[in-house]
Design an enzyme around this catalytic site. Structure first.
Site, short mmCIF file in Angstrom:
data_model
loop_
_atom_site.label_atom_id
_atom_site.label_comp_id
_atom_site.label_asym_id
_atom_site.label_seq_id
_atom_site.Cartn_x
_atom_site.Cartn_y
_atom_site.Cartn_z
CG HIS A 105 -3.75 -3.56 3.53
ND1 HIS A 105 -2.55 -3.19 4.09
CD2 HIS A 105 -4.31 -2.43 3.02
CE1 HIS A 105 -2.40 -1.88 3.95
NE2 HIS A 105 -3.44 -1.40 3.31
CB CYS A 135 -0.98 -0.04 1.16
SG CYS A 135 -2.39 1.06 0.96
#
Length: 538
Positions: A474, A339
């Site tokens: 994630h 991310c």
């Protein structure tokens, strides 16, 4: 109508989330349908529900302990700090905006209808609601507009258990002082005290417990030990971030772990739960580092998510960590970003809309891509498969994974070559290059192919070059096969001939930890008294 019980604490990090999770598990084991609830959560660890809504991971962990699907109604307000005085405000799973603390405090009582609506939904669907407070109910400067501690307890007429942390010292002062700072009506809501994280001979504590009960007029319903269970942590106060976490007891006896993972402890680190799975693999250490001298020579450097990619990249640049990581990469160390950490690995990061800091900054230059922040947040669950990355982590090829995306930007390649067409491709917008499944470019330098579990869209995600890898997903390591393949690839690259043990299935591992937590609390809490409090209410 559900019965409710609320867990409040004398301060942050006394164990409210863990005690709440343990009670969720106990009630679930006893046959009740249980839901956790926290009206307002401030944390950078968040999760995407199956509807694509964002909520705090603490309530996700508690929902797992309760054996139910996480719902955004369990955490209607989530605050994600962007700096020391401001936070992104998420209401019912969607971004309301970014506010400074003063503006939020002025308007937060207007969110009570959202809190009430979320709670009433759970009230209809569940037998028991375990409510968690935040910080301390005795913050006398904030009590007037409270919506998460005694204000919440009053809103739903819930009895309260107050938790103090003896491991940090001064537990009697914590508990007595907190009760003395409350109004009479508030103090009367506290039906039991819990002394948490005790180590030692409880008989030595007994005289103090008796005096505390006499002073407060409130019974102590449990002295719970320091439980060695592996659960997800809520935020940057996590003890997990303070030391080395070595997988498995037998590995803990090693002077030097076989595989050393270093996670950069960014100031605004988010979703560091992405790396918990590695702690269950024997011979693997997971260290969180915030300075060059702590970095050492790990086998893998992990750049985690962050709520402020640009500011945290500048922090690394100023304290020398960026230079150390670049040097380690040149020496062959594997770098993996997730991310915000993935965004840092590119050439540039542009924030024309002022989502974070505004303007454009250079990235670390390890991946040939640009990132542009957008005002609309990507929130979804995904399932996918690794393509055929080269380098050390080639062993990940074709392994399936699942996870979720939460990010404010999109990334795409600056320049990419297609050897099958003998062409060089330059991309100037996010709809070109990796994001288009129909282009052969997708399988060259792209890390994964995945499907949006909410919209059904198929796309490519992430990138790799040499020994550098990155993704927006994630939880990408949570599947047992992914974590094991990554560790075995690292072991092979350094000539470790010993076969690295497979990690336990992570979902199954978490179930064992919830059961251990419940066993520990049952043995040390007066559950008859707690059930009586639950039945009688406030």
């Amino acid at each position: 109508m559900a019965k409710a019980i609320m867990i409040q604490g004398t301060m942050s990090n006394v164990g409210k989330s863990v005690v709440a999770a343990g009670l969720c598990r106990i009630f679930h084991q006893d046959g009740y349908r249980v839901a956790p609830f926290k009206s307002q959560n401030m944390a950078l660890n968040s999760f995407i529900t199956k509807e694509g809504l964002e909520m705090g991971r603490a309530q996700v962990m508690q929902a797992e302990a309760a054996g139910v699907e996480p719902l955004v109604a369990m955490n209607p307000i989530l605050l994600k700090p962007t700096n020391d005085i401001g936070s992104q405000v998420i209401v019912n799973g969607e971004v309301l905006g970014t506010m400074n603390a003063r503006d939020y405090f002025k308007m937060k009582k207007s969110l009570i209808p959202d809190i009430r609506k979320a709670y009433e939904y759970l009230d209809r669907e569940y037998d028991i609601i375990v409510i968690e407070g935040a910080g301390s109910p005795a913050e006398i400067n904030l009590k007037q507009d409270d919506i998460v501690n005694m204000g919440m307890a009053k809103l739903v007429n819930a009895p309260v258990l107050l938790v103090g942390d003896i491991d940090r010292g001064g537990v009697f002062a914590q508990l007595y002082g907190t009760t003395e700072l409350l109004e009479k009506e508030e103090k009367e809501r506290i039906k039991g005290l819990i002394i948490n994280k005790f180590r030692g001979d409880k008989s030595i504590l007994d005289p103090g417990v008796e005096m505390l009960e006499q002073l407060t007029g409130i019974p102590v319903v449990g002295v719970t030990p320091y439980l060695h269970v592996s659960l997800e942590d809520e935020d940057s106060l996590s003890e997990r971030l303070e030391g080395e976490n070595v997988g498995n007891a037998s590995a803990a006896n090693r002077q030097v772990p076989l595989i050393d993972l270093a996670v950069i402890r960014l100031p605004r680190i988010s979703n560091f739960t992405d790396f918990n799975v590695f702690e269950s693999i024997e011979g693997v250490s997971v260290r969180y580092v915030s300075s060059v001298h702590q970095l050492g020579t790990p086998d893998l450097i992990l750049l985690p998510g962050t709520k402020n990619t640009m500011r945290d990249l500048l922090w690394m640049r100023q304290n020398g960590l960026e230079a150390a990581i670049l040097k380690a990469q040149q020496a062959g160390t594997v770098i993996f970003g997730i991310c915000g950490g993935y965004q840092m690995l590119g050439r540039t990061i542009t924030d024309a809309e002022g989502v974070e800091e505004g303007g454009t900054i250079r990235g670390m230059g390890l991946l040939d891509m640009d990132t542009v922040f957008e005002s609309e947040k990507a929130r979804t669950r995904v399932e996918g498969r690794f393509l055929a990355p080269g380098g050390v982590l080639s062993g990940l090829a074709d392994i399936p994974f699942y996870g979720y995306e939460i990010h404010m930007g999109r990334s795409w390649p600056i320049k990419h070559s297609d050897p099958t067409q003998n062409q060089e491709h330059t991309s100037g917008n996010p709809d070109d290059g990796w994001s288009d499944m129909s282009q052969s470019l997708c399988s060259v330098g792209c890390l994964t192919t995945l499907e949006d579990a909410i919209t059904g869209e198929k796309k490519c995600d992430g990138a790799w070059k040499d020994n550098v890898y990155g993704t927006y997903v994630h939880g990408i390591f949570d599947r047992e096969e992914v974590a094991t393949a990554l560790i075995r690839s690292l072991a092979a690259s350094k000539g470790v001939t010993e076969q690295m043990g497979a990690s336990m299935d992570f979902a199954a591992f978490k179930e064992t930890q919830y059961d251990l937590l419940a066993d520990g609390l049952r043995a040390n809490l007066d559950m008859q008294a707690i059930y009586r409090i639950l039945e009688e209410g406030a």
